[in-house]
Design a protein around this motif. Structure first.
Motif, PDB file in Angstrom:
ATOM      1  N   GLY A  55      -4.357  -6.074 -19.860  1.00  0.00           N
ATOM      2  CA  GLY A  55      -5.489  -6.986 -19.979  1.00  0.00           C
ATOM      3  C   GLY A  55      -5.610  -8.000 -18.858  1.00  0.00           C
ATOM      4  O   GLY A  55      -6.409  -8.927 -18.934  1.00  0.00           O
ATOM      5  N   ARG A  56      -4.813  -7.849 -17.823  1.00  0.00           N
ATOM      6  CA  ARG A  56      -4.836  -8.765 -16.678  1.00  0.00           C
ATOM      7  C   ARG A  56      -5.188  -7.991 -15.422  1.00  0.00           C
ATOM      8  O   ARG A  56      -5.130  -6.765 -15.392  1.00  0.00           O
ATOM      9  N   GLY A  57      -5.528  -8.707 -14.353  1.00  0.00           N
ATOM     10  CA  GLY A  57      -5.864  -8.072 -13.098  1.00  0.00           C
ATOM     11  C   GLY A  57      -5.105  -8.718 -11.955  1.00  0.00           C
ATOM     12  O   GLY A  57      -4.676  -9.866 -12.047  1.00  0.00           O
ATOM     13  N   PHE A  58      -4.925  -7.966 -10.881  1.00  0.00           N
ATOM     14  CA  PHE A  58      -4.285  -8.489  -9.681  1.00  0.00           C
ATOM     15  C   PHE A  58      -4.618  -7.581  -8.505  1.00  0.00           C
ATOM     16  O   PHE A  58      -5.128  -6.475  -8.686  1.00  0.00           O
ATOM     17  N   VAL A  59      -4.361  -8.064  -7.314  1.00  0.00           N
ATOM     18  CA  VAL A  59      -4.555  -7.266  -6.105  1.00  0.00           C
ATOM     19  C   VAL A  59      -3.180  -6.993  -5.520  1.00  0.00           C
ATOM     20  O   VAL A  59      -2.357  -7.895  -5.405  1.00  0.00           O
ATOM     21  N   ARG A  60      -2.956  -5.736  -5.162  1.00  0.00           N
ATOM     22  CA  ARG A  60      -1.698  -5.314  -4.544  1.00  0.00           C
ATOM     23  C   ARG A  60      -1.971  -4.986  -3.072  1.00  0.00           C
ATOM     24  O   ARG A  60      -2.962  -4.345  -2.752  1.00  0.00           O
ATOM     25  N   ARG A  61      -1.089  -5.457  -2.208  1.00  0.00           N
ATOM     26  CA  ARG A  61      -1.196  -5.182  -0.764  1.00  0.00           C
ATOM     27  C   ARG A  61       0.031  -4.380  -0.336  1.00  0.00           C
ATOM     28  O   ARG A  61       1.170  -4.779  -0.583  1.00  0.00           O
ATOM     29  N   THR A  62      -0.202  -3.251   0.329  1.00  0.00           N
ATOM     30  CA  THR A  62       0.886  -2.433   0.849  1.00  0.00           C
ATOM     31  C   THR A  62       0.806  -2.424   2.366  1.00  0.00           C
ATOM     32  O   THR A  62      -0.220  -2.046   2.940  1.00  0.00           O
ATOM     33  N   ASP A  63       1.878  -2.861   3.009  1.00  0.00           N
ATOM     34  CA  ASP A  63       1.971  -2.894   4.467  1.00  0.00           C
ATOM     35  C   ASP A  63       2.959  -1.809   4.882  1.00  0.00           C
ATOM     36  O   ASP A  63       4.158  -1.923   4.652  1.00  0.00           O
ATOM     37  N   ARG A  64       2.451  -0.748   5.478  1.00  0.00           N
ATOM     38  CA  ARG A  64       3.316   0.374   5.846  1.00  0.00           C
ATOM     39  C   ARG A  64       4.179   0.071   7.066  1.00  0.00           C
ATOM     40  O   ARG A  64       5.242   0.659   7.222  1.00  0.00           O
ATOM     41  N   VAL A  65       3.750  -0.838   7.927  1.00  0.00           N
ATOM     42  CA  VAL A  65       4.538  -1.199   9.104  1.00  0.00           C
ATOM     43  C   VAL A  65       5.751  -2.022   8.678  1.00  0.00           C
ATOM     44  O   VAL A  65       6.885  -1.748   9.071  1.00  0.00           O
ATOM     45  N   GLU A  66       5.523  -3.054   7.885  1.00  0.00           N
ATOM     46  CA  GLU A  66       6.607  -3.906   7.402  1.00  0.00           C
ATOM     47  C   GLU A  66       7.353  -3.266   6.230  1.00  0.00           C
ATOM     48  O   GLU A  66       8.385  -3.782   5.800  1.00  0.00           O
ATOM     49  N   GLU A  67       6.787  -2.189   5.700  1.00  0.00           N
ATOM     50  CA  GLU A  67       7.364  -1.479   4.560  1.00  0.00           C
ATOM     51  C   GLU A  67       7.597  -2.396   3.361  1.00  0.00           C
ATOM     52  O   GLU A  67       8.688  -2.472   2.801  1.00  0.00           O
ATOM     53  N   ASN A  68       6.520  -3.122   2.993  1.00  0.00           N
ATOM     54  CA  ASN A  68       6.635  -3.957   1.800  1.00  0.00           C
ATOM     55  C   ASN A  68       5.354  -3.928   0.985  1.00  0.00           C
ATOM     56  O   ASN A  68       4.284  -3.579   1.475  1.00  0.00           O
ATOM     57  N   VAL A  69       5.512  -4.271  -0.266  1.00  0.00           N
ATOM     58  CA  VAL A  69       4.400  -4.348  -1.211  1.00  0.00           C
ATOM     59  C   VAL A  69       4.403  -5.751  -1.781  1.00  0.00           C
ATOM     60  O   VAL A  69       5.442  -6.279  -2.170  1.00  0.00           O
ATOM     61  N   ARG A  70       3.235  -6.363  -1.831  1.00  0.00           N
ATOM     62  CA  ARG A  70       3.084  -7.707  -2.390  1.00  0.00           C
ATOM     63  C   ARG A  70       1.863  -7.703  -3.291  1.00  0.00           C
ATOM     64  O   ARG A  70       1.003  -6.838  -3.207  1.00  0.00           O
TER      65      ARG A  70
END
Length: 93
Positions: A55-70
């Motif tokens: 029931g909640r929402g969020f935005v996920r960012r994936t950086d393939r160069v830095e190899e991280n997900v936030r």
């Protein structure tokens, strides 16, 4: 033999001067499943996903160069949708 056309999803506009600076956190992993409502094109180094869960929402960012997900802080789905659109139009990063 049929040629399959090259398909691209939506691309994020470059950040505008004075854009909103979002705070990005490590993913919480607090739910077993997340639904991706919308996403940007996979051809870029950084992709964004509008997500919904519990029931909640969020935005996920994936950086393939830095190899991280936030991700941004979980909020209402309406607010997450608005933030995703701001990212798409260069109004937020």
């Amino acid at each position: 033999m049929t040629d399959i056309p090259d398909f691209h999803g939506p691309h994020v506009d470059p950040p505008l001067p004075g854009h909103i600076k979002l705070t990005w956190y490590e993913p919480t992993g607090r739910v077993p499943r997340v639904r991706v409502v919308s996403h940007t094109c996979e051809c870029r180094e950084t992709t964004y996903e509008l997500c919904a869960a519990a029931g909640r929402g969020f935005v996920r960012r994936t950086d393939r160069v830095e190899e991280n997900v936030r991700e941004i802080a979980w909020t209402s789905i309406a607010t997450a949708t608005r933030i995703f659109h701001q990212i798409m139009h260069g109004e937020a990063r």
